[in-house]
Write a protein that holds these residues in place. Structure first.
Motif, PDB file in Angstrom:
ATOM      1  N   THR A 122       5.961  23.118 -45.503  1.00 21.76           N
ATOM      2  CA  THR A 122       6.115  21.771 -46.057  1.00 21.76           C
ATOM      3  C   THR A 122       7.561  21.467 -46.437  1.00 21.76           C
ATOM      4  O   THR A 122       7.984  20.324 -46.349  1.00 21.76           O
ATOM      5  CB  THR A 122       5.227  21.597 -47.302  1.00 21.76           C
ATOM      6  OG1 THR A 122       5.563  22.600 -48.245  1.00 21.76           O
ATOM      7  CG2 THR A 122       3.763  21.705 -46.931  1.00 21.76           C
ATOM      8  N   ARG A 123       8.317  22.473 -46.870  1.00 22.40           N
ATOM      9  CA  ARG A 123       9.671  22.187 -47.335  1.00 22.40           C
ATOM     10  C   ARG A 123      10.702  22.355 -46.223  1.00 22.40           C
ATOM     11  O   ARG A 123      11.711  21.655 -46.202  1.00 22.40           O
ATOM     12  CB  ARG A 123       9.999  23.109 -48.507  1.00 22.40           C
ATOM     13  CG  ARG A 123      11.365  22.861 -49.100  1.00 22.40           C
ATOM     14  CD  ARG A 123      11.491  23.549 -50.438  1.00 22.40           C
ATOM     15  NE  ARG A 123      12.886  23.622 -50.844  1.00 22.40           N
ATOM     16  CZ  ARG A 123      13.323  24.298 -51.879  1.00 22.40           C
ATOM     17  NH1 ARG A 123      12.470  24.985 -52.625  1.00 22.40           N
ATOM     18  NH2 ARG A 123      14.599  24.321 -52.177  1.00 22.40           N
ATOM     19  N   TYR A 124      10.440  23.327 -45.338  1.00 21.73           N
ATOM     20  CA  TYR A 124      11.431  23.615 -44.299  1.00 21.73           C
ATOM     21  C   TYR A 124      10.951  23.239 -42.893  1.00 21.73           C
ATOM     22  O   TYR A 124      11.711  23.406 -41.944  1.00 21.73           O
ATOM     23  CB  TYR A 124      11.797  25.100 -44.323  1.00 21.73           C
ATOM     24  CG  TYR A 124      12.386  25.541 -45.646  1.00 21.73           C
ATOM     25  CD1 TYR A 124      13.709  25.242 -45.958  1.00 21.73           C
ATOM     26  CD2 TYR A 124      11.617  26.238 -46.581  1.00 21.73           C
ATOM     27  CE1 TYR A 124      14.258  25.637 -47.178  1.00 21.73           C
ATOM     28  CE2 TYR A 124      12.149  26.628 -47.792  1.00 21.73           C
ATOM     29  CZ  TYR A 124      13.466  26.324 -48.091  1.00 21.73           C
ATOM     30  OH  TYR A 124      13.993  26.706 -49.282  1.00 21.73           O
ATOM     31  N   GLY A 125       9.705  22.769 -42.774  1.00 22.33           N
ATOM     32  CA  GLY A 125       9.202  22.395 -41.459  1.00 22.33           C
ATOM     33  C   GLY A 125       9.106  23.574 -40.520  1.00 22.33           C
ATOM     34  O   GLY A 125       9.449  23.474 -39.343  1.00 22.33           O
ATOM     35  N   VAL A 126       8.654  24.716 -41.037  1.00 19.34           N
ATOM     36  CA  VAL A 126       8.585  25.926 -40.225  1.00 19.34           C
ATOM     37  C   VAL A 126       7.170  26.494 -40.303  1.00 19.34           C
ATOM     38  O   VAL A 126       6.630  26.689 -41.404  1.00 19.34           O
ATOM     39  CB  VAL A 126       9.583  26.990 -40.729  1.00 19.34           C
ATOM     40  CG1 VAL A 126       9.398  28.297 -39.958  1.00 19.34           C
ATOM     41  CG2 VAL A 126      11.008  26.494 -40.603  1.00 19.34           C
ATOM     42  N   LYS A 127       6.598  26.753 -39.109  1.00 17.85           N
ATOM     43  CA  LYS A 127       5.294  27.424 -39.083  1.00 17.85           C
ATOM     44  C   LYS A 127       5.524  28.931 -39.147  1.00 17.85           C
ATOM     45  O   LYS A 127       6.336  29.462 -38.392  1.00 17.85           O
ATOM     46  CB  LYS A 127       4.542  27.076 -37.792  1.00 17.85           C
ATOM     47  CG  LYS A 127       4.137  25.608 -37.717  1.00 17.85           C
ATOM     48  CD  LYS A 127       3.245  25.351 -36.511  1.00 17.85           C
ATOM     49  CE  LYS A 127       4.061  25.425 -35.221  1.00 17.85           C
ATOM     50  NZ  LYS A 127       3.234  25.103 -34.041  1.00 17.85           N
ATOM     51  N   PRO A 128       4.820  29.624 -40.027  1.00 22.09           N
ATOM     52  CA  PRO A 128       5.020  31.073 -40.104  1.00 22.09           C
ATOM     53  C   PRO A 128       4.461  31.796 -38.881  1.00 22.09           C
ATOM     54  O   PRO A 128       4.824  32.945 -38.635  1.00 22.09           O
ATOM     55  CB  PRO A 128       4.267  31.462 -41.377  1.00 22.09           C
ATOM     56  CG  PRO A 128       3.256  30.377 -41.563  1.00 22.09           C
ATOM     57  CD  PRO A 128       3.870  29.127 -41.024  1.00 22.09           C
TER      58      PRO A 128
END
Lengths: 97, 1012
Positions: free
Chosen positions: B317-323
């Protein structure tokens, strides 16, 4: 860093002060009248209490004057400071903070 | 694979500002607003480091300062290398160059990983058990090898070229933590007009508000409300400090802050310090430090790709990165469901949610079920697979506390949540008492010691609405308390909070419950081979902690030290509570009975630079120089440090070594004239009607009868009778003494005098003034001294009759007022010229010019020492060591026998001072005149005696005497005066040296050379 209240200058940070040992141990007026044991007591023996302790401090990096303080040796905090010559304040009613 | 895990939109990153950076030599792309951690995840890089002990592959565990695994080295140039930075806190900038640590030859193929195979032989306490034999091998072999293997980062070897500053600040209310509770606190306090400082360790203020896409406050999306609130705070004059870690809480609300000023910049300006240390004295403190998510302790819970659930949600949500693409979630409460739903919305497949709870209830599980997520109650992960990245888990149902049959589930990501641990570090540092809350399963702040209060999640008030309300209340309370301080000037005109100024926040957000789990989850596997990590950074497993309790450790403090759990640089932020839970289970005692380890500063690792500040290089310690220092420097003097002073040691001519220079200087003083800078001597002006009485009480000597214009060598004792200091004292008039002290003793002597004057004899009318730096002192010594000075003085008769040895006269020299002492520490005709310091150099040069026809020779402290030793004069602190009485060093003559009292007199009558084996000052002559003894060497009667050889004393001073053409030494020897004429021995590595004990005065014993 503790704040210590110099009786002459008011609140100052701890680094301006130097500890001076237990208070209210007057130098005997005639040391030659004392036995070796009495003199050794004066020189070396201190109360070292757990709890409130009356001690000498000097505002070395300020007014340069000695004063007395009651400090709680458990919490490290000062309970009261007062001028030399004044009696140790009766703090039995107060909670040490 | 650049950017392949980046979402197409959303987050706080600036997609218009792409950045290139390097990790282990490979170039990747990220965006402004990324951390190194989020940027690497966006590139699909999960393997970020090797673990401390087993060298197991590790990835990110968290998204914040609690990160235990992803420690990296960031390098700007050869000198600017910072190891052990948490990748989660490293902000991305163009050209950032980072590298992993603790691996060789590479991160993916690490030779140290063999430790993992030997894990059964590396249990808790293995250092203490294994490396015991052979004796001595620890230092030579084991320790260097272990340190090389188990290192974290490497410290840079070049000096740190950056600047660090140290600053002080005062405020009425300091708010630590800029999440919802902290922002609300600052709003409340600022509304009263109080001076407020708001600090947060992150680059952006907002805390959990930065990752709350579904929440609204006062009908605004949370992120917009945050922007308005920060603008309001800035307008109200609140000092907003991002990138600032409150790392220490010290007495009386002294908070230490580390502000990182330039670490996030690609090209730091040359005028900027790298970091600032702030020492803030706060009237009141609001701790709004939030809570840390707890991992779950299950086998192989440390593979890259296994993260804390809420951290994964923050990355999305904050960095726009899917783990990852396919996640299994293991949770003990609602947090896992919130992550599952946010990730599912973000395009991550949720393979399953394993919930420890038998019957998950409430809105979050219901929403997950409604979204079609596979929710499995009473389910645990019993193991994971995958070498450099997790590729699957085994799930099993738990019945009666035991795990059942395993079911494999493929995934590339595992997200876990054991619930939340309030961050009570700073509260605990402030010495506040923690209390156990059974409902929350957490330690919460209890009784305060300082003027502080906790607000929000750090005191168990979880959820956005609760944090805002609690924070606002705490801010109001803090401001109201601050107003009671008499000292706060800023609060004049400040208004007490009232109902009309108070604020409530309309929050719409789905709150997560308070369920959680502490300890290790059941797995049904052989505990000897299941590695369920408790402390990631120190590689401590559940098995290690269980072993410690089986070996008898009961106190959590002992378990901590034996297993090293919680002792790594992360201070156990993610591990302490689970360790407690395991000990609790092993011992069958409730958690609060186990106790809690102590929280100590710093909250996160802090640079040495910030503590050193500007105190480095020339500014490390103050250097004191005399007015004549420049002349000595120009003359090529070699200097030595004496306390803080720089003193000229000797003045070599071209090609001379110290030995030759000192021999020449000594000869000059004995046969011609020498000049010496004695300005460093301590000087105290003792003035007043009772000055003589004061001197009588402080010194052993009698002063009453000392006539004005005369000098006397004074000896000062401590009250216990031991020699404290000495020096020559001049009486200028009946009520004025010019006291000199040793160079190093000046401050100590003045404090000693003040102590007695203020506290024992306040009736004495005396003033004490330090004049050490007011006078320059120029010693002119040698048979030609009078001839050199005579043409320069006005108003002083230097003749023997008018000015005998040990006298003082006032007049002028070279046109400057002087107190002219006639005395000699060299045992010659000599003078010490005291002139105002500002004229010191000019007078020195005038004397030197006048002395040139006489071959005047500048000499240093080494020659001064040789000359005084030839005369048997002691140096306090060299011959004496705090256990010598005046008679021990042949100064009994200086003790006023008829004085009723002086400081130390009573002690001189103690029996110990009359023992025949007291150490006494004697001289030593080596049998071989060319041998110079070592100062400090021991003296024995018979070097062949059985060990332990009785020690008789030690050498205190030893020199080659050019005047006598042989070596001389002074020594303190048991019963020394009775041994004069006898032979003793100085055992040395190359054999014993025979010495004859002699009288300590080697030269001109009758003093004829002084009397001219």
């Amino acid at each position: 860093m503790l704040i210590i209240t110099c009786p002459w200058c008011g609140e100052r940070p701890e680094i301006e002060f130097v500890y001076g040992g237990e208070a209210h141990i007057a130098r005997p007026t005639d040391p030659s009248a004392l036995s070796d044991q009495e003199w050794a007591d004066f020189l070396y023996n201190r109360t070292n209490p757990k709890g409130t302790h009356a001690e000498r401090w000097r505002h070395t990096h300020g007014c340069g004057r000695f004063f007395n303080a009651v400090r709680d040796t458990v919490s490290d905090f000062f309970v009261a400071t007062y001028k030399p010559g004044e009696p140790r304040p009766d703090l039995s009613q107060d909670d040490a903070k | 694979m650049s950017g392949s895990f980046r979402t197409s939109s959303g987050g706080r990153i600036d997609r218009a500002a792409p950045l290139a950076f390097r990790f282990d030599g490979t170039t990747y792309r990220g965006y402004a607003g990324d951390t190194l951690a989020s940027a690497l995840l966006a590139n699909g890089v999960h393997l970020l480091g090797r673990s401390f002990k087993y060298h197991r592959p590790r990835g990110l565990l968290s998204a914040g300062s609690d990160e235990p695994n992803a420690l990296v080295e960031v390098k700007r140039d050869a000198a600017r290398v910072t190891p052990n930075l948490r990748a989660t806190q490293v902000e991305l900038y163009e050209g950032l160059d980072a590298a992993s640590q603790n691996r060789w030859p590479s991160l993916a193929r690490d030779a140290g990983a063999m430790n993992d195979l030997f894990a059964p032989f590396l249990p808790a306490g293995f250092y203490y058990k294994t490396f015991m034999w052979p004796a001595g091998a620890w230092k030579r072999f084991y320790e260097p090898k272990i340190r090389a293997m188990a290192g974290l980062g490497k410290a840079p070897t070049l000096p740190d070229p950056d600047r660090y500053t140290q600053n002080y600040a005062h405020c009425d209310v300091l708010v630590i933590g800029a999440g919802p509770a902290g922002i609300a606190s600052a709003l409340a306090a600022a509304a009263t007009g109080a001076r407020v400082i708001l600090v947060d360790e992150q680059a952006e203020l907002g805390g959990s508000l930065l990752a709350a896409p579904d929440a609204t406050i006062d009908t605004q999306p949370a992120i917009e409300w945050l922007a308005d609130a920060l603008a309001e705070l800035a307008a109200a004059g609140v000092v907003l400090m991002p990138r600032t870690t409150a790392f220490g809480y010290f007495p009386h609300n002294m908070i230490a802050l580390a502000e990182r000023v330039t670490d996030h910049l690609a090209a730091p300006g040359p005028d900027m310090p790298r970091e600032r240390l702030w020492q803030v004295r706060a009237g009141e403190v609001v701790l709004a430090t939030g809570a840390l998510e707890r991992p779950l302790v299950f086998p192989e819970n440390d593979r890259p790709g296994i993260l804390l659930a809420d951290s994964a949600r923050i990355y999305l949500t904050r960095y726009g990165v899917k783990p990852g693409e396919r996640a299994v979630i293991f949770t003990a409460g609602d947090s896992g469901y919130r992550t599952a739903l946010d990730l599912a919305a973000g395009g991550v497949a949720i393979a399953a949610v394993a919930d420890l709870r038998a019957a998950p209830e409430g809105e979050w599980p219901a929403r997950a079920l409604a979204a079609g997520i596979d929710v499995r109650p009473s389910t645990v992960i019993t193991g994971t697979s995958g070498r450099l990245r997790v590729n699957g888990v085994h799930l099993a149902k738990v019945k009666n506390g035991k795990a059942g049959l395993n079911e494999p589930v493929a995934c590339d990501t595992v997200l876990m949540s054991g619930g939340w641990t309030p961050s009570v570090h700073l509260f605990s540092q402030s010495r506040g008492k923690l209390t156990w809350d059974e409902t929350l399963g957490a330690y919460l702040p209890g009784q305060s010691v300082e003027r502080e209060r906790s607000a929000g999640a750090c005191r168990g008030r979880y959820g956005l609405a609760a944090a805002l309300a609690d924070g606002y209340h705490a801010g109001e309370q803090a401001a109201a308390e601050a107003m009671k301080h008499p000292a706060s000037a800023a609060l004049k005109g400040a208004k007490a909070p009232t109902r009309s100024t108070s604020r409530a926040f309309g929050v719409v957000a789905t709150e997560t419950g308070t369920d959680g789990f502490i300890g290790a989850t059941p797995h049904g596997r052989n505990p000897a081979f299941a590695k369920a990590f408790v402390d990631w950074q120190n590689d401590v497993t559940a098995k290690d902690i269980a072993l410690a309790t089986r070996e008898g450790f009961r106190s959590i403090e002992h378990v901590k030290r034996y297993t090293t759990t919680g002792m790594a640089t992360d201070q156990g932020k993610t591990s302490n509570m689970n360790a407690l839970g395991i000990v609790s289970e092993q011992l069958g005692q409730p958690v609060p009975k186990i106790g809690l380890t102590t929280f100590r500063p710093p909250f996160t690792p802090t640079t040495f630079g910030i503590f050193a500040g500007t105190a480095r290089g020339d500014l490390f310690d103050p250097v004191r120089v005399t007015p004549i220092h420049g002349w000595a420097e120009a003359r090529g003097a070699v200097f030595e440090p004496v306390s803080l002073w720089k003193r000229a040691l000797y003045f070599p001519n071209r090609g001379e070594d110290m030995h030759a220079a000192v021999a020449r200087e000594c000869k000059a003083v004995r046969t011609g004239v020498g000049i010496f800078d004695a300005s460093t001597l301590g000087k105290i002006e003792v003035v007043g009607p009772d000055a003589a009485e004061f001197m009588n009480r402080i010194y052993t000597n009698a002063w009453t009868k000392l006539a004005p214009g005369r000098l006397r060598y004074g000896v000062m004792l401590r009250e216990d009778g031991f020699v404290m200091d000495d020096g020559v004292v001049g009486r200028l008039s009946s009520d004025r003494f010019h006291v000199t002290t040793t160079t190093g003793g000046a401050a100590r002597v003045l404090a000693h005098m003040e102590d007695y004057l203020q506290t024992e004899w306040p009736d004495l009318d005396v003033w004490l003034t330090s004049t050490t730096e007011q006078w320059a002192v120029i010693a002119v010594q040698g048979p030609n001294a009078r001839a050199v000075l005579e043409p320069l003085v006005e108003g002083i008769d230097l003749s023997k009759g008018a000015m005998p040895n040990m006298s003082v006269a006032e007049g002028r020299i070279a046109g400057v007022p002087t107190r002219l002492f006639r005395l000699s520490f060299a045992g010659e005709l000599g003078f010490e010229v005291n002139v105002p310091a500002a004229h010191g150099r000019a007078v020195w040069e005038a004397i030197f010019k006048a002395g040139e026809p006489f071959g005047i020779t500048p000499y240093g402290t080494e020659t001064m020492h040789v000359l005084r030793a030839e005369k048997g004069y002691i140096i306090v602190g060299q011959e004496t060591d705090g256990t010598a009485g005046p008679d021990d060093v042949n100064l009994g003559w200086a003790v006023g026998k008829n004085k009723k009292d002086f400081v130390g007199k009573r002690s001189l009558n103690r029996a110990a001072f009359f023992m025949p084996d007291r150490k006494q000052l004697v001289g030593l002559l080596t049998r071989n005149p060319k041998v110079v003894l070592e100062e400090g060497a021991q003296l024995v009667a018979d070097p062949g005696a059985a060990v332990p050889v009785p020690m008789l004393g030690h050498v205190t001073s030893a020199y080659m005497s050019a005047t006598l053409g042989r070596s001389i030494a002074l020594a303190m020897v048991k019963g020394g005066r009775s041994r004069i004429g006898r032979t003793l021995h100085v055992p040395m590595p190359k054999g014993a040296i025979a010495v004859e004990v002699v009288d300590p005065v080697f030269y001109d014993a009758e003093g004829a050379r002084l009397d001219v």
